[in-house]
Write a protein that holds these residues in place. Structure first.
Motif, short mmCIF file in Angstrom:
data_model
loop_
_atom_site.label_atom_id
_atom_site.label_comp_id
_atom_site.label_asym_id
_atom_site.label_seq_id
_atom_site.Cartn_x
_atom_site.Cartn_y
_atom_site.Cartn_z
N GLY A 286 0.83 -1.20 0.00
CA GLY A 286 0.00 0.00 0.00
C GLY A 286 0.86 1.23 0.00
O GLY A 286 2.00 1.22 -0.45
N CYS A 287 0.32 2.34 0.50
CA CYS A 287 1.07 3.59 0.51
C CYS A 287 2.24 3.47 1.47
O CYS A 287 2.07 3.15 2.64
CB CYS A 287 0.16 4.74 0.93
SG CYS A 287 1.05 6.29 1.09
N ALA A 288 3.46 3.72 0.95
CA ALA A 288 4.65 3.53 1.79
C ALA A 288 4.72 4.56 2.90
O ALA A 288 5.42 4.38 3.88
CB ALA A 288 5.90 3.62 0.92
N ARG A 299 -7.79 1.87 3.66
CA ARG A 299 -7.59 1.68 2.21
C ARG A 299 -6.19 2.11 1.77
O ARG A 299 -5.69 1.66 0.74
CB ARG A 299 -8.68 2.42 1.42
CG ARG A 299 -8.68 3.91 1.67
CD ARG A 299 -9.83 4.56 0.94
NE ARG A 299 -9.96 5.93 1.41
CZ ARG A 299 -10.23 6.95 0.62
NH1 ARG A 299 -10.44 6.75 -0.65
NH2 ARG A 299 -10.32 8.17 1.11
N CYS A 300 -5.52 2.99 2.56
CA CYS A 300 -4.15 3.38 2.21
C CYS A 300 -3.23 2.17 2.29
O CYS A 300 -2.31 2.02 1.50
CB CYS A 300 -3.63 4.43 3.17
SG CYS A 300 -4.64 5.89 3.27
N ARG A 301 -3.47 1.34 3.31
CA ARG A 301 -2.58 0.20 3.52
C ARG A 301 -2.92 -0.95 2.59
O ARG A 301 -2.10 -1.82 2.34
CB ARG A 301 -2.66 -0.26 4.98
CG ARG A 301 -2.16 0.81 5.92
CD ARG A 301 -2.18 0.37 7.36
NE ARG A 301 -2.02 1.56 8.21
CZ ARG A 301 -3.01 2.24 8.76
NH1 ARG A 301 -4.26 1.82 8.60
NH2 ARG A 301 -2.79 3.32 9.46
N ARG A 317 0.11 10.87 -5.64
CA ARG A 317 -0.21 9.48 -5.31
C ARG A 317 -0.74 9.43 -3.88
O ARG A 317 0.02 9.17 -2.94
CB ARG A 317 1.06 8.63 -5.35
CG ARG A 317 1.45 8.14 -6.70
CD ARG A 317 2.71 7.33 -6.54
NE ARG A 317 3.25 6.98 -7.84
CZ ARG A 317 2.82 5.94 -8.55
NH1 ARG A 317 1.86 5.17 -8.07
NH2 ARG A 317 3.35 5.67 -9.72
N CYS A 318 -1.99 9.71 -3.73
CA CYS A 318 -2.57 9.68 -2.39
C CYS A 318 -4.06 9.52 -2.55
O CYS A 318 -4.66 10.08 -3.47
CB CYS A 318 -2.25 10.98 -1.66
SG CYS A 318 -3.06 11.13 -0.07
N VAL A 319 -4.66 8.75 -1.66
CA VAL A 319 -6.09 8.53 -1.79
C VAL A 319 -6.89 9.73 -1.29
O VAL A 319 -8.06 9.89 -1.59
CB VAL A 319 -6.55 7.26 -1.04
CG1 VAL A 319 -5.93 6.03 -1.65
CG2 VAL A 319 -6.23 7.36 0.44
S1 SF4 Z 1 -3.51 9.63 3.18
FE1 SF4 Z 1 -2.30 9.56 1.33
S2 SF4 Z 1 -0.22 9.69 2.05
FE2 SF4 Z 1 -1.44 9.24 3.82
S3 SF4 Z 1 -1.33 7.04 3.95
FE3 SF4 Z 1 -3.15 7.50 2.77
S4 SF4 Z 1 -2.45 7.45 0.68
FE4 SF4 Z 1 -0.64 7.55 1.92
#
Ligand code: SF4
Lengths: 599, 316
Positions: A286-288, A299-301, A317-319
């Protein structure tokens, strides 16, 4: 339009060997003629790997797995090796991070410049003389002497700034279309840095070359880039025009990165980013950024966020793009009236190395509970002074008083009590911790020597780690299991464990990323405010001084040229050197980080 | 730089002098009468007296040393006790024989070892590199006489009968018998090369990883130029010391090899002299070998200094 695209990167992926770990992945970039792209990221983000891949080069242990790097219409990754070699230096050139190690020590600079021309496709056109003329021309362009005597010098006979100019000249001598600059000003003092940046900007304009400027320092990049790409964990997490990104960062990481840059006016609080970037071997799915992101949700993970175009040419690149934290006004430092009794006084100190005098006539006072910053560039004698104070450099004349009592010059002749009260944190956390000892043993070491047997060692360790904002369970780890920021905190915890009155911090943030640096500064402010610890903070970074110290002493060539309350020195500097330091530091106030930008 | 070289030369002389003291103490100044020790119990009184006169054993120790040193400095080394020839005359052909052997070995070993080391580094982690690494390790671990014996077994006595097992030349200079020289030379080469190969490989690996080599590649230089202009010169610097040590080792190592192959050089002469208790010859040879050691090291130091632009330019 397409004719004006100088660089086009698509789907670039670089992996480590043999682990197959992705160091850089899913990178797409385009850059038009004459544009400069700022590539920003913390250490380990893959920015240097990406920079080298733009020349179709992969360091040992890495390999370019897939994607394309099209420079001026030709994909370097599919060209035959001989063609790639020809393209290097003439179509795309590289300016390295540290010219001191990138210039061959055994060759004259003339040779190293000239060889960039020889072997070019138009070998016949470049006769010996023309080559010589070109060398002189490009030396003049970077404001270096073009005399035969200078051309015959070896790299070690040049100053750091001159070496970096040579590296720039070397990149431009073949008139490339694209220049990749890898942190070319790291390690230079602010004045030299400003000159080098100006030179780069002028050269790019003069040659109509495009540039990719790699750096961890937002403040530097902001001054030079037209476009920005922010890297995190091998991916470009936000890209757009510099204006748009700096005015309204849409990725939480970019926003935090901007807020971590120290504010020269000290009106906005500098806030660090908790945690540290994951290593390429252990990146979360998922999002590093999720482990460090305060907006993270499930959902980020779950999956890697795909790039979203928030406005034309601005991708994130962000939800949840576009809800970054707002800057906070700085909490004022403890008032520095200097009224407290001085903990430490330095009187008429002069020190020498062999026959060269490195310090002379130093007068310095650290009032109880306050922070004094010792500001100076490399070679100013600031480290010698701090080492003399702590007893590691006993060859000096003059007096050092602790609570009005003169200290012996050498550490060995000071009492345990005196040594306990003054603790030292070294610059490089990678060398200052014995790699064979656990954190617990490291923290207890000085305690055992200076305080003798303690009733409850575990409590001491727990307490020290807590004061340094470290989790208690780190006690069993070894230094190489810690990140750079954590190591520096362990070094601080080790110093705190003995219960000192004065902490000497020698450039303790200079080897750390901006985001980590900010959290260390937060920690030091907290220690000062909560525990009344006195600090001598040695640094070259003027913006940090303003955010941490009540008093500042400016050191130039072994003399204190100006000292006083930070407010006064910054608003009305008396000495020309102080003024030039303030002027040469990039004044970084992106619209986003300005306090009045909202509400 | 000249000051530095001058200092090193001076230091070399001091060491040589110290060696002379040690040699003197270890041979002539032993307790008891040196002359009697040499000649044994049943020496005739006349011979004893003659030897005592030659060695000045009647004088106090310091005077003895002074006379001996003066003799050495004027190349008047006395006469050999075994055959009565002046030591200089007796040793001259042997010294030149040994020098020939050492020179050939050095001239072959140095460039070959450097090339193999550099090549191995360029093929790092491939089969060639692993093989080189293994072979040099084995060779370095074997004593040189074992290597010599194995070579003799292979080429002379056991398997192939192509080369002579011992040196059996007649009159004239040794280089007139090239076939006879092959095995002793080869043994010496195999004895000194492994260290040079390994050092060169290590130095080259480090240099190839350096930023200036990466920068040279990113400048678009042909690989040839990168290696010959940027990598090799920087790798050879640190290896020069090892080469010197190995060549200096030759001066001593040659003793064993000459004995093994019955090669008429200083090694064999030294063994004979020890057997015969031929004191003047032993003294002369010990000093000679030590002197060679010091000179070779000195040369390496000077080359190392001259190769370093920092030192070179500092002198101006
Ligand atoms: S909000 Fe954006 S940056 Fe933060 S964890 Fe989720 S996808 Fe990653």
């Amino acid at each position: 339009m397409s004719g004006d695209v100088v660089l086009d990167v698509a789907g670039l992926r670089v992996v480590g060997l043999p682990s197959k770990a992705e160091i850089v992945t899913e990178v797409d970039l385009t850059l038009g003629r004459g544009e400069v792209l700022g590539l920003v990221g913390e250490s380990g983000s893959g920015k240097t790997t990406l920079g080298l891949a733009l020349l179709a080069h992969a360091k040992r242990g890495t390999s370019i797995a897939s994607g394309s790097v099209t420079v001026c219409g030709r994909d370097l990754l599919t060209l035959p090796a001989e063609e790639v070699r020809r393209a290097r230096g003439r179509t795309v050139a590289y300016i390295p991070q540290s010219p001191a190690s990138a210039l061959n020590p055994a060759l004259r600079i003339g040779t190293q410049l000239r060889e960039c021309l020889n072997g070019s496709a138009s070998r016949e056109a470049h006769r010996e003389e023309e080559g010589e003329e070109r060398v002189q021309e490009v030396l003049r362009e970077v404001a270096l002497p073009d005399t035969p005597d200078f051309i015959r010098r070896y790299p070690h006979q040049l100053s750091g700034g001159q070496q970096q100019r040579i590296a720039i000249a070397m990149a431009f001598i073949g008139r490339p279309e694209l220049i990749v600059l890898d942190e070319p000003t790291t390690g230079l003092d602010v004045t030299t840095q400003r000159h080098v940046l100006e030179t780069v900007r002028r050269m790019c304009e003069g040659y109509g070359a495009s540039g990719v400027y790699i750096s961890h320092d937002m403040a530097v990049v902001a001054g030079i880039a037209d476009r920005l790409a922010v890297m995190y964990s091998g991916r470009v997490v936000e890209a757009g025009t510099a204006e748009a990104v700096l005015a309204a960062p849409r990725h939480p990481y970019t926003a935090r990165l901007l807020l971590a840059v120290p504010d020269l006016a000290a009106e906005r609080e500098m806030t660090g980013i908790p945690g540290h970037a994951p290593s390429p071997l252990a990146r979360p799915g998922g999002c590093a950024f999720a482990p460090r992101c305060e907006l993270a949700e499930d959902r980020c993970r779950a999956e890697q966020p795909a790039p979203v175009e928030v406005t034309v040419g601005h991708t994130v690149r962000c939800v949840k793009p576009g809800s970054p934290p707002a800057p906070r006004p700085a909490t004022p430092l403890r008032a520095g009236d200097g009224g407290g009794a001085p903990v430490l006084e330095v009187r008429g100190l002069s020190a020498r190395y062999g026959r060269t005098e490195v310090l002379s006539g130093i007068e310095l006072t650290v009032p109880a509970g306050e922070c004094v910053a010792l500001l100076g560039e490399s070679g100013s004698g600031k480290t010698t002074l701090s080492r003399a104070i702590v007893g590691l450099h006993p060859e000096f004349d003059g007096e050092i008083l602790l609570d009005g009592e003169a200290l012996a010059h050498g550490s060995y002749r000071r009492t345990e009590e005196q040594r306990r009260r003054v603790q030292y944190v070294f610059q490089n956390p990678y060398e200052a911790l014995n790699p064979r000892k656990t954190v617990r043993e490291l923290v207890l070491g000085p305690v055992r020597v200076l305080r003798g047997r303690v009733a409850d060692p575990d409590a001491v360790v727990r307490d020290a780690l807590e004061r340094a904002s470290l989790r208690g369970d780190l006690a069993g780890r070894y230094p190489d299991q810690l990140s750079g920021g954590e190591r520096q905190r362990v070094a601080i915890a080790r110093a705190l464990a003995t219960g000192p009155d004065l902490l000497i911090c020698d450039e303790i943030t200079s080897s750390l990323d901006v985001s980590v640096q900010s959290s260390i500064v937060e920690l030091l402010r907290e220690l000062q405010r909560r525990d009344g610890l006195s600090l001598l903070f040695v640094t070259h970074d003027i913006a940090l001084v303003r955010n941490l110290a009540q008093h500042v002493a400016v050191l130039e060539d072994g003399r204190i040229v100006e000292s006083g309350p930070v407010e006064r020195v910054f608003t009305t500097p008396d000495h020309p050197y102080t003024r030039s330091l303030i002027d040469d530091t990039p004044h970084f106030t992106p619209a986003f980080a300005r306090l009045d930008s909202r509400d | 730089m000249y000051r530095l070289i001058f200092k090193r030369v001076l230091l070399g002389l001091v060491i040589l002098w110290a060696v002379s003291v040690v040699v003197f103490l270890a041979t002539q100044a032993l307790p008891g009468d040196a002359a009697r020790a040499i000649l044994g119990r049943d020496a005739t009184p006349e011979r004893l007296a003659a030897l005592q006169a030659q060695l000045h054993t009647g004088d106090p120790m310091l005077v003895q040393y002074g006379k001996w040193l003066a003799g050495t400095l004027t190349f008047d080394l006395g006469a050999s006790l075994a055959n009565g020839l002046p030591v200089g005359q007796y040793l001259a052909p042997r010294v030149s024989n040994s020098l020939v052997l050492m020179m050939i070995a050095a001239v072959i070993a140095t460039p070959v070892a450097l090339a193999v080391g550099a090549w191995s580094a360029l093929r790092r982690d491939r089969a060639v590199d692993h093989a080189t690494s293994l072979i040099t390790l084995v060779l370095a671990a074997l004593p040189e006489f074992v290597v010599g014996i194995i070579l003799v077994l292979i080429f002379a006595t056991g398997w192939l009968h192509v080369l002579p097992a011992v040196f059996a030349a007649g009159e004239g200079a040794v280089w007139q018998y090239p076939a006879q020289l092959v095995l002793p030379t080869l043994t010496l080469v195999l004895a000194v090369s492994p260290y040079i190969v390994r050092m060169m490989r290590a130095a080259m690996v480090e240099v190839l990883e350096s930023e200036y080599v990466q920068q040279a590649r990113l400048k678009g230089l042909p690989e040839r130029t990168v290696i010959w202009r940027h990598a090799v010169p920087n790798a050879i610097g640190p290896v020069a010391q090892v080469i010197a040590l190995q060549l200096a080792w030759l001066a001593g190592g040659v003793v064993v090899i000459e004995f093994l192959f019955r090669y008429p050089g200083i090694g064999l002469a030294l063994m004979d002299a020890i057997g015969n208790r031929d004191l003047p010859v032993i003294q002369a040879l010990s000093l000679l070998i030590a002197g060679l050691y010091i000179v070779v090291n000195l040369l390496a130091d000077i080359i190392g200094l001259a190769a370093n632009p920092k030192v070179r330019t500092a002198a101006r």
